[in-house]
Design a protein around this motif. Structure first.
Motif, mmCIF file in Angstrom:
data_model
loop_
_atom_site.group_PDB
_atom_site.id
_atom_site.type_symbol
_atom_site.label_atom_id
_atom_site.label_comp_id
_atom_site.label_asym_id
_atom_site.label_seq_id
_atom_site.Cartn_x
_atom_site.Cartn_y
_atom_site.Cartn_z
ATOM 1 N N GLU A 158 -8.812 -2.344 2.723
ATOM 2 C CA GLU A 158 -7.570 -3.034 2.358
ATOM 3 C C GLU A 158 -7.269 -2.889 0.867
ATOM 4 O O GLU A 158 -6.119 -3.030 0.454
ATOM 5 N N GLU A 161 -6.938 1.993 -2.445
ATOM 6 C CA GLU A 161 -5.829 2.935 -2.431
ATOM 7 C C GLU A 161 -6.254 4.229 -3.123
ATOM 8 O O GLU A 161 -6.868 4.210 -4.189
ATOM 9 N N SER A 184 -5.648 5.200 6.276
ATOM 10 C CA SER A 184 -4.515 4.440 6.822
ATOM 11 C C SER A 184 -3.397 4.434 5.789
ATOM 12 O O SER A 184 -3.644 4.626 4.589
ATOM 13 N N VAL A 185 -2.188 4.230 6.263
ATOM 14 C CA VAL A 185 -1.022 4.197 5.382
ATOM 15 C C VAL A 185 -0.319 2.866 5.552
ATOM 16 O O VAL A 185 -0.013 2.452 6.673
ATOM 17 N N ARG A 186 -0.081 2.192 4.431
ATOM 18 C CA ARG A 186 0.651 0.924 4.427
ATOM 19 C C ARG A 186 1.620 0.924 3.258
ATOM 20 O O ARG A 186 1.229 1.210 2.121
ATOM 21 N N ASP A 187 2.868 0.627 3.541
ATOM 22 C CA ASP A 187 3.899 0.593 2.490
ATOM 23 C C ASP A 187 3.918 1.892 1.693
ATOM 24 O O ASP A 187 4.022 1.899 0.460
ATOM 25 N N ASN A 188 3.779 3.007 2.437
ATOM 26 C CA ASN A 188 3.797 4.343 1.832
ATOM 27 C C ASN A 188 2.631 4.582 0.874
ATOM 28 O O ASN A 188 2.707 5.451 0.005
ATOM 29 N N LYS A 189 1.561 3.811 1.029
ATOM 30 C CA LYS A 189 0.370 3.984 0.208
ATOM 31 C C LYS A 189 -0.801 4.376 1.098
ATOM 32 O O LYS A 189 -0.910 3.914 2.233
#
Length: 244
Positions: A158, A161, A184-189
């Protein structure tokens, strides 16, 4: 200061600690031991001449050590340079590595009475560190089928990045299916799951899935530990293990 017990059974005792001040490294080989190592020795009831710390380089080199290496990186200098893993079949000596977000990996073969400890960053997780450690342990009589792997506290998926350069480096080391679990990708990160990468590598070496354990705790989330990503540049945590 925060310390946790990672393993405590009839063969081994291992833990992970932020220490008194997070200062484990001397400025020069002639300097006295740091108060953190002195405190660790007192806690374990072991003289500093029986504690070993390699000079890590975020690489994949693993060395077999014995009592002749005692005090390395703690009260004396020696040849364990650019080494990120150490293994032993000798009782009464403490293996230790430093980490401030990287993964401490504890390796234990109870049947053969062989243990190991690794400092695994993102490059090492994609490289041959785990393979080399298992091979060194085999040389001491261990078997992959008997080895228990414990993944200690480190920066969690989590928080970690990373850039596309990291995923590109992992591309040739893992299958497409494995990469989907590791990244994993979250909010384009883009985020990296180091524990998942370590598990995949361990299983590739013949470690049984049920023999791989992940100790909860994120060095970045938990401010009781030191974290490079959170801004701690001169302080680290220590992982250690000893056969009783």
């Amino acid at each position: 200061m925060k310390s946790i017990t990672v393993i405590n059974d009839e063969l081994c005792f291992g833990g992970f600690t932020s220490g008194l001040n997070g200062i484990w490294t001397r400025n020069a080989p002639s300097d006295p031991p740091t108060s953190d190592y002195s405190s660790l020795g007192d806690t374990l009831g072991v003289p500093l001449s029986r504690i070993i710390r390699p000079y890590q380089a975020s690489g994949c080199k693993v060395g077999a050590v014995g009592i002749e290496h005692g005090g390395t990186g703690v009260i004396k200098d020696n040849i364990l340079k650019k080494v990120d893993g150490i293994v032993t079949d000798e009782k009464g000596i403490v293996l230790s590595v430093l980490a401030a977000d990287c993964v401490p990996i504890y390796l234990i073969d109870k049947k053969a009475e062989v243990i190991g400890l690794l400092h695994c960053g993102w490059r090492s997780a994609a490289g041959e560190l785990i393979h080399n450690a298992i091979e060194r342990m085999k040389e001491l009589g261990a078997s992959a089928a008997e080895i228990q792997v414990i993944i200690g506290p480190h920066i969690c998926a989590e928080c970690y990045e990373v850039g596309e350069d990291v995923r590109n480096e992992y591309h040739d080391a893992f299958t497409a299916c494995e990469l989907e679990k590791i990244f994993s990708v979250r909010d384009n990160k883009l985020f990296l799951d180091l524990a998942e990468a370590v598990k995949v590598k361990a299983e590739t070496e013949g470690i049984n899935t049920e023999s791989i354990f992940v100790i909860g705790g994120c060095t970045c989330c938990d401010k009781s530990f030191y974290s490079y990503r959170r801004g701690d540049r001169d302080k680290q945590n220590a992982a250690f293990i000893i056969m009783k």
